[in-house]
Design a protein around this motif. Structure first.
Motif, PDB file in Angstrom:
ATOM      1  N   VAL A  40       4.353 -10.631  -6.224  1.00  4.28           N
ATOM      2  CA  VAL A  40       2.900 -10.549  -6.053  1.00  4.28           C
ATOM      3  C   VAL A  40       2.197 -11.592  -6.909  1.00  4.28           C
ATOM      4  O   VAL A  40       1.025 -11.905  -6.678  1.00  4.28           O
ATOM      5  CB  VAL A  40       2.369  -9.134  -6.376  1.00  4.28           C
ATOM      6  CG1 VAL A  40       2.839  -8.142  -5.334  1.00  4.28           C
ATOM      7  CG2 VAL A  40       2.780  -8.686  -7.779  1.00  4.28           C
ATOM      8  N   ARG A  78       6.403  -6.907  -7.080  1.00  2.37           N
ATOM      9  CA  ARG A  78       5.596  -5.709  -6.859  1.00  2.37           C
ATOM     10  C   ARG A  78       6.225  -4.500  -7.561  1.00  2.37           C
ATOM     11  O   ARG A  78       7.416  -4.244  -7.453  1.00  2.37           O
ATOM     12  CB  ARG A  78       5.485  -5.423  -5.356  1.00  2.37           C
ATOM     13  CG  ARG A  78       4.521  -4.304  -4.997  1.00  2.37           C
ATOM     14  CD  ARG A  78       4.535  -4.038  -3.498  1.00  2.37           C
ATOM     15  NE  ARG A  78       4.319  -5.253  -2.727  1.00  2.37           N
ATOM     16  CZ  ARG A  78       3.117  -5.750  -2.460  1.00  2.37           C
ATOM     17  NH1 ARG A  78       2.033  -5.132  -2.893  1.00  2.37           N
ATOM     18  NH2 ARG A  78       3.011  -6.853  -1.744  1.00  2.37           N
ATOM     19  N   PHE A 107      -0.663 -12.521  -4.571  1.00  2.00           N
ATOM     20  CA  PHE A 107      -0.616 -11.966  -3.216  1.00  2.00           C
ATOM     21  C   PHE A 107      -0.586 -13.067  -2.159  1.00  2.00           C
ATOM     22  O   PHE A 107      -1.122 -12.919  -1.069  1.00  2.00           O
ATOM     23  CB  PHE A 107      -1.804 -11.039  -2.968  1.00  2.00           C
ATOM     24  CG  PHE A 107      -1.960  -9.952  -3.989  1.00  2.00           C
ATOM     25  CD1 PHE A 107      -1.151  -8.831  -3.966  1.00  2.00           C
ATOM     26  CD2 PHE A 107      -2.903 -10.067  -4.993  1.00  2.00           C
ATOM     27  CE1 PHE A 107      -1.285  -7.827  -4.911  1.00  2.00           C
ATOM     28  CE2 PHE A 107      -3.057  -9.069  -5.948  1.00  2.00           C
ATOM     29  CZ  PHE A 107      -2.238  -7.940  -5.905  1.00  2.00           C
ATOM     30  N   LYS A 153      -4.415  -3.757  -7.752  1.00  2.00           N
ATOM     31  CA  LYS A 153      -2.992  -3.618  -7.450  1.00  2.00           C
ATOM     32  C   LYS A 153      -2.131  -4.175  -8.585  1.00  2.00           C
ATOM     33  O   LYS A 153      -0.954  -3.857  -8.700  1.00  2.00           O
ATOM     34  CB  LYS A 153      -2.655  -4.337  -6.145  1.00  2.00           C
ATOM     35  CG  LYS A 153      -3.411  -3.797  -4.940  1.00  2.00           C
ATOM     36  CD  LYS A 153      -3.139  -2.320  -4.716  1.00  2.00           C
ATOM     37  CE  LYS A 153      -3.859  -1.810  -3.479  1.00  2.00           C
ATOM     38  NZ  LYS A 153      -3.685  -0.331  -3.319  1.00  2.00           N
ATOM     39  N   THR A 209       1.523  -2.741 -10.436  1.00  2.00           N
ATOM     40  CA  THR A 209       2.206  -3.804 -11.149  1.00  2.00           C
ATOM     41  C   THR A 209       1.444  -4.094 -12.434  1.00  2.00           C
ATOM     42  O   THR A 209       0.221  -4.249 -12.406  1.00  2.00           O
ATOM     43  CB  THR A 209       2.264  -5.068 -10.282  1.00  2.00           C
ATOM     44  OG1 THR A 209       2.887  -4.751  -9.033  1.00  2.00           O
ATOM     45  CG2 THR A 209       3.034  -6.175 -10.978  1.00  2.00           C
TER      46      THR A 209
END
Length: 264
Positions: free
Chosen positions: A6, A31, A68, A173, A206
Motif C-alpha cells: 500500500v 497491507r 495505494f 487505511k 496498516t
C-alpha cells in the motif's frame, strides 16, 4: 490481498543543507502490517514519515513515493493527486496536534473534513453520520466521557487517544504515527501502543510507527525497519534484533542502557 503493497518508496533522498537526512531509501509497506521505524536521533525516521504523507518534499532526482498506487511525490515535487492519498492516510504527531480551545469531540470530528463540505465543518454543523462516528471512535479508544472537554484540559495520554480517534473518523487505511508515545508516562504509553496494535490486528489497519523505545518496537510490531544516517540498515522481524545488531545501529553506548530482559 494481505501482502499487497500500500506504500512504495523508491530511491528517496532528502538533504538539509549539507546533511543527508534520507539517503536513497527504498521500502515497501504491505497491507495490514504494523512496522516500527527505529534508529538514533537524526537518523531520518521522522523525515521519512513526513515524506510519505507529502508533508516533506523529497530531493529532485529518481525518488518516488506512492500510496495505494497513486503518486504522493516524485522528483522533488508533490503530486497534484496527493489529496487522494492523504484522505486515506492518518498522521499522529508526537505533540497530539489537537486544537486546545476546541472540545475533544470537535477535534475528532475534524477528521471527516475530507468527506463533508468544508463550511459545515467550520461552523460545527456535523452530519449525524459524523457525530455517530466520532462517539464510536472515542469509545473505541476509551475517552468518550471526555468528548465535551476542551482538548487542552486533558492529559497527554487522553489527547493522544483523541488523535487516534480522529484518524479513525478520517477512515484512514494507513496510520503514520511519529513518536506517538514519546511525551507520555509509561502507563499511558503502553495503553496507546496497545490501542494501535488492536487497530492493526482487529481492524486490519496498516501502521508505521517511529519509536525511540526499542522494547516497544519489539513488543508491539512484527516488522522493524532501522535507519542510521539516513539509510536503512535493518529490515526484518522484530525477533531478529539481537543485542549485537542493536549496538551496531545505536553505537556502543547502547549496551549501557540495554533494558533488563532484552535479547542477549
Amino acid at each position: 490481498m494481505a501482502d499487497q503493497a500500500v506504500l512504495s518508496i523508491r530511491n528517496v533522498s532528502r538533504t538539509f543543507g549539507t546533511r543527508r537526512a534520507l539517503d536513497d531509501v527504498s521500502l515497501d509497506v504491505r497491507r495490514g502490517e504494523m512496522i516500527a521505524l527505529i534508529g538514533p536521533s537524526g537518523s531520518g525516521k521522522s523525515t521519512l514519515l513526513r515524506s510519505i504523507s507529502g508533508l516533506q518534499v523529497i530531493d529532485p532526482g529518481a525518488g518516488v513515493i506512492e500510496a495505494f498506487g497513486a503518486p504522493v511525490q516524485s522528483a522533488g515535487r508533490v503530486s497534484s493527486r496527493v489529496r487522494e492519498a492523504r484522505i486515506r492516510i492518518g498522521f499522529i504527531f508526537q505533540q497530539f496536534n489537537l486544537v486546545g480551545r476546541l472540545s475533544l469531540f470537535t477535534n475528532v470530528a475534524l477528521g471527516s473534513l475530507g468527506r463533508i463540505p468544508f463550511v459545515r465543518g467550520m461552523v460545527g454543523a456535523w452530519p449525524a453520520e459524523t457525530s455517530t462516528a466520532v462517539m464510536a471512535a472515542l469509545a473505541r479508544v476509551g475517552v468518550a466521557e471526555y468528548a465535551a472537554q476542551r482538548a487542552n484540559t486533558l492529559s497527554g495520554g487522553q489527547q493522544q487517544r483523541g488523535a487516534i480517534a480522529r484518524a479513525l473518523v478520517q477512515k484512514a487505511k494507513i496510520i503514520l504515527a511519529d513518536e506517538p508515545v514519546a511525551s507520555l508516562d509509561p502507563v499511558s504509553a503502553r495503553k496507546v501502543m496497545e490501542i494501535l496494535r488492536d487497530l492493526n490486528r482487529t481492524d486490519g489497519l496498516t501502521l508505521v510507527v517511529t519509536l525511540h523505545q526499542v522494547d516497544y518496537a519489539m513488543r508491539y510490531c512484527d516488522r522493524v525497519v532501522a535507519l542510521k544516517a539516513g539509510r536503512i540498515v535493518y529490515d526484518g522481524p522484530a525477533e531478529g534484533l539481537d543485542k549485537d545488531r542493536l549496538i551496531d545501529i545505536y553505537g556502543p553506548e547502547f549496551e549501557d542502557v540495554f533494558w533488563e530482559g532484552a535479547p542477549k
